[in-house]
Design a protein around this motif. Structure first.
Motif, short mmCIF file in Angstrom:
data_model
loop_
_atom_site.label_atom_id
_atom_site.label_comp_id
_atom_site.label_asym_id
_atom_site.label_seq_id
_atom_site.Cartn_x
_atom_site.Cartn_y
_atom_site.Cartn_z
N ALA A 32 0.84 -1.18 0.00
CA ALA A 32 0.00 0.00 0.00
C ALA A 32 0.88 1.24 0.00
CB ALA A 32 -0.91 -0.02 1.23
N ALA A 33 0.25 2.42 -0.02
CA ALA A 33 0.99 3.66 -0.07
C ALA A 33 1.94 3.77 1.11
CB ALA A 33 0.01 4.83 -0.05
N GLY A 34 3.09 4.39 0.89
CA GLY A 34 4.06 4.58 1.95
C GLY A 34 5.11 3.50 2.01
N THR A 35 5.14 2.58 1.03
CA THR A 35 6.16 1.55 1.01
C THR A 35 7.45 2.11 0.47
OG1 THR A 35 5.56 0.83 -1.19
CG2 THR A 35 4.40 -0.22 0.63
N ALA A 36 8.49 1.28 0.51
CA ALA A 36 9.80 1.72 0.05
C ALA A 36 9.75 2.17 -1.40
CB ALA A 36 10.80 0.57 0.21
N GLU A 37 8.84 1.55 -2.19
CA GLU A 37 8.76 1.91 -3.60
C GLU A 37 8.29 3.34 -3.81
OE1 GLU A 37 7.90 -0.86 -2.28
OE2 GLU A 37 8.76 -2.50 -3.45
N ASP A 38 7.68 3.95 -2.78
CA ASP A 38 7.20 5.32 -2.91
C ASP A 38 8.32 6.34 -2.74
OD1 ASP A 38 4.55 4.63 -3.37
OD2 ASP A 38 4.19 4.35 -1.23
N GLY A 39 9.52 5.90 -2.45
CA GLY A 39 10.66 6.80 -2.48
C GLY A 39 11.03 7.42 -1.16
N ALA A 40 10.57 6.89 -0.03
CA ALA A 40 11.04 7.41 1.26
C ALA A 40 12.55 7.23 1.33
CB ALA A 40 10.36 6.64 2.39
N ALA A 41 13.21 8.18 1.99
CA ALA A 41 14.68 8.23 1.95
C ALA A 41 15.33 6.92 2.35
CB ALA A 41 15.17 9.36 2.87
N ASP A 42 14.84 6.28 3.42
CA ASP A 42 15.45 5.04 3.88
C ASP A 42 14.53 3.84 3.69
OD1 ASP A 42 13.55 5.64 5.74
OD2 ASP A 42 14.86 5.50 7.49
N GLY A 43 13.51 4.00 2.87
CA GLY A 43 12.57 2.90 2.63
C GLY A 43 11.48 2.78 3.67
N PHE A 44 11.44 3.67 4.64
CA PHE A 44 10.42 3.62 5.68
C PHE A 44 9.70 4.95 5.75
CE2 PHE A 44 13.16 0.15 6.74
CZ PHE A 44 12.30 -0.81 7.24
N PRO A 45 8.44 4.94 6.21
CA PRO A 45 7.70 3.79 6.75
C PRO A 45 7.32 2.78 5.67
CG PRO A 45 6.24 5.66 6.52
CD PRO A 45 7.62 6.18 6.20
N VAL A 46 7.15 1.53 6.10
CA VAL A 46 6.66 0.46 5.25
C VAL A 46 5.23 0.16 5.67
CG1 VAL A 46 6.85 -2.02 4.80
CG2 VAL A 46 8.88 -0.59 4.72
N THR A 47 4.34 0.10 4.70
CA THR A 47 2.94 -0.21 4.97
C THR A 47 2.51 -1.39 4.11
OG1 THR A 47 2.43 2.09 5.52
CG2 THR A 47 0.58 0.67 4.95
N LEU A 48 1.89 -2.37 4.76
CA LEU A 48 1.41 -3.56 4.07
C LEU A 48 -0.04 -3.81 4.43
CD1 LEU A 48 4.32 -6.02 4.94
CD2 LEU A 48 4.01 -4.86 2.75
N LYS A 49 -0.80 -4.34 3.50
CA LYS A 49 -2.13 -4.84 3.81
C LYS A 49 -1.99 -6.33 4.09
CE LYS A 49 -4.88 -1.36 1.44
NZ LYS A 49 -5.94 -1.09 0.44
N ASN A 50 -2.40 -6.72 5.29
CA ASN A 50 -2.13 -8.08 5.75
C ASN A 50 -3.33 -8.66 6.47
OD1 ASN A 50 -0.73 -9.45 8.60
ND2 ASN A 50 -0.47 -10.45 6.64
N CYS A 51 -3.99 -9.63 5.85
CA CYS A 51 -5.07 -10.38 6.49
C CYS A 51 -6.13 -9.46 7.09
CB CYS A 51 -4.52 -11.32 7.54
SG CYS A 51 -3.50 -12.66 6.84
N GLY A 52 -6.59 -8.50 6.31
CA GLY A 52 -7.66 -7.62 6.76
C GLY A 52 -7.22 -6.42 7.55
N ARG A 53 -5.92 -6.20 7.66
CA ARG A 53 -5.41 -5.05 8.40
C ARG A 53 -4.36 -4.32 7.57
NH1 ARG A 53 -5.76 -5.61 14.35
NH2 ARG A 53 -7.18 -7.36 14.74
N THR A 54 -4.21 -3.05 7.89
CA THR A 54 -3.10 -2.29 7.33
C THR A 54 -2.05 -2.13 8.42
OG1 THR A 54 -4.56 -1.09 5.83
CG2 THR A 54 -2.40 -0.11 6.28
N VAL A 55 -0.87 -2.65 8.16
CA VAL A 55 0.22 -2.66 9.13
C VAL A 55 1.29 -1.69 8.67
CG1 VAL A 55 1.94 -4.09 10.29
CG2 VAL A 55 -0.27 -5.08 9.65
N THR A 56 1.62 -0.73 9.52
CA THR A 56 2.65 0.25 9.20
C THR A 56 3.80 0.14 10.19
OG1 THR A 56 1.06 1.79 8.25
CG2 THR A 56 3.18 2.71 8.92
N VAL A 57 5.00 0.04 9.66
CA VAL A 57 6.21 -0.05 10.47
C VAL A 57 7.09 1.15 10.13
CG1 VAL A 57 8.22 -1.47 11.02
CG2 VAL A 57 6.04 -2.57 10.46
N ASP A 58 7.39 1.97 11.11
CA ASP A 58 8.12 3.21 10.88
C ASP A 58 9.63 3.03 10.81
OD1 ASP A 58 5.82 4.62 10.71
OD2 ASP A 58 5.90 5.48 12.73
N ALA A 59 10.12 1.92 11.33
CA ALA A 59 11.56 1.63 11.28
C ALA A 59 11.74 0.12 11.30
CB ALA A 59 12.28 2.26 12.48
#
Length: 349
Positions: A32-59
């Protein structure tokens, strides 16, 4: 499961400094939006859609806990032993080649740990292979971890196209494929900031499947998968990890008419279907009867309902780890071993 309310009060201050956040919503397992592919300087935050939830990890997690052997072996295969604060729920010895790394990670419990024991490690990320681990009757729910600021991740193979209701191991509404396992590898690699390692591991797994199944044709060969329990055996239904193995080899599961993950079926029904090959779980845990392959074979060769099966009379047994019979990276090991067994029995075309 021990009460978590008192644990929340005792550990809230310890965990207040965590900056990893999650939010509910979404479904599936797509980036989802905000993943490393979106160009954040260090690849974070990483956001994934996982089993009915959106999980965001800032580091990238530095002190994670993996609550099932399957997810643990993915993390170890990605070279992340130094990021693990603990593991739990093991059915087998660790996958070959990972022994040294695994020995450096604290084992919180052989089976399911208490929520207090997990929270005492002050985890910054929790991952599991089964919804039962992060649900009612498990270690703690995903909501309970996330209320403490601890993101959680569940193997997509246990939720995509699967109903986890009731007291059973659930049922499949869709046939599982290795793509779900490959997706888990990629997700965890991304969460830990090592996406290139994930791609390398997926490529290796794909290559092994291709090599094992090259020029094999087991059409016309019937198989049965026995995971555990002698009195009321857990046998594989159509569409879980054993279904992946069977499909890759072109064989047929004698119980492909049930969508339950591991239905308990009586031995008289097994005798009626008379499989050509028995794929037997060789487990080291001690929570069911006939866990080891040796005990299973002794039972098969002495039980009146099974001793005259063609597979038993001709000793057509293939032994697999429990993890190879679950949807994990070791399902590839299952493809390799069953393929080798079919070739040795002259049943591979």
């Amino acid at each position: 499961m021990p009460p978590i309310a008192s644990t929340v009060r005792r550990t809230a201050l310890l965990l207040a400094g965590l900056v990893l956040l999650t939010a509910c919503g979404g479904g599936g397992n797509e980036p989802a939006a905000g993943t490393a592919e979106d160009g954040a300087a260090d690849g974070f935050p990483v956001t994934l859609k996982n089993c009915g939830r959106t999980v965001t990890v800032d580091a990238a997690p530095r002190h994670a806990v993996s609550l099932n052997q399957g997810s643990t072996e993915i993390l170890l295969s990605l070279g992340l032993a130094d990021r693990l604060a603990g593991t739990a729920t093991w059915t087998d010895p660790v996958m070959k080649g990972l022994e040294k790394d695994e020995s450096t990670v604290p084992r919180l419990a052989e089976n399911q740990p208490s929520s207090e024991k997990v929270l005492a490690e002050e985890p910054d990320f929790v991952t599991a292979s089964f919804e039962s681990t992060l649900g009612k009757g498990g270690v703690a729910s995903r909501d309970q971890f996330e209320e403490l600021g601890v993101p959680t991740y569940l193997s997509p193979s246990d939720c995509a196209g699967k109903e986890n209701t009731g007291s059973s191991d659930g049922s499949r509404t869709e046939t599982l494929t290795m793509d779900a396992v490959y997706g888990e590898v990629r997700d965890l690699a991304k969460v830990f900031g090592v996406p290139e390692r994930g791609e390398k591991l997926v490529a290796s797994l794909r290559g092994r499947v291709d090599k094992a199944t090259a020029d094999i044709d087991a059409s016309g060969t019937t198989m049965l998968y026995w995971f555990a329990n002698a009195e009321a055996p857990y046998l594989a239904g159509c569409c879980g990890a054993p279904g992946i193995i069977t499909e890759e080899l072109g064989a047929k599961n004698v119980f492909d008419d049930t969508h339950e993950e591991w239905p308990q079926i009586n031995w008289e029904t097994v005798a009626d279907r008379n499989p050509d090959v028995l794929v037997i779980g060789d487990l080291t845990r001690k929570s069911q009867t006939a866990e080891s392959a040796g005990k299973k074979i002794a039972f098969l060769e002495s039980n009146p309902a099974t001793k005259n099966l063609d597979a038993v009379k001709h000793k057509r047994y293939v032994l697999l780890s429990g993890q190879a019979m679950n949807p994990t990276i070791r399902t590839v090991e299952g493809v390799e071993r069953v393929a080798a067994g079919l070739r040795s029995f002259g049943l591979a075309g």
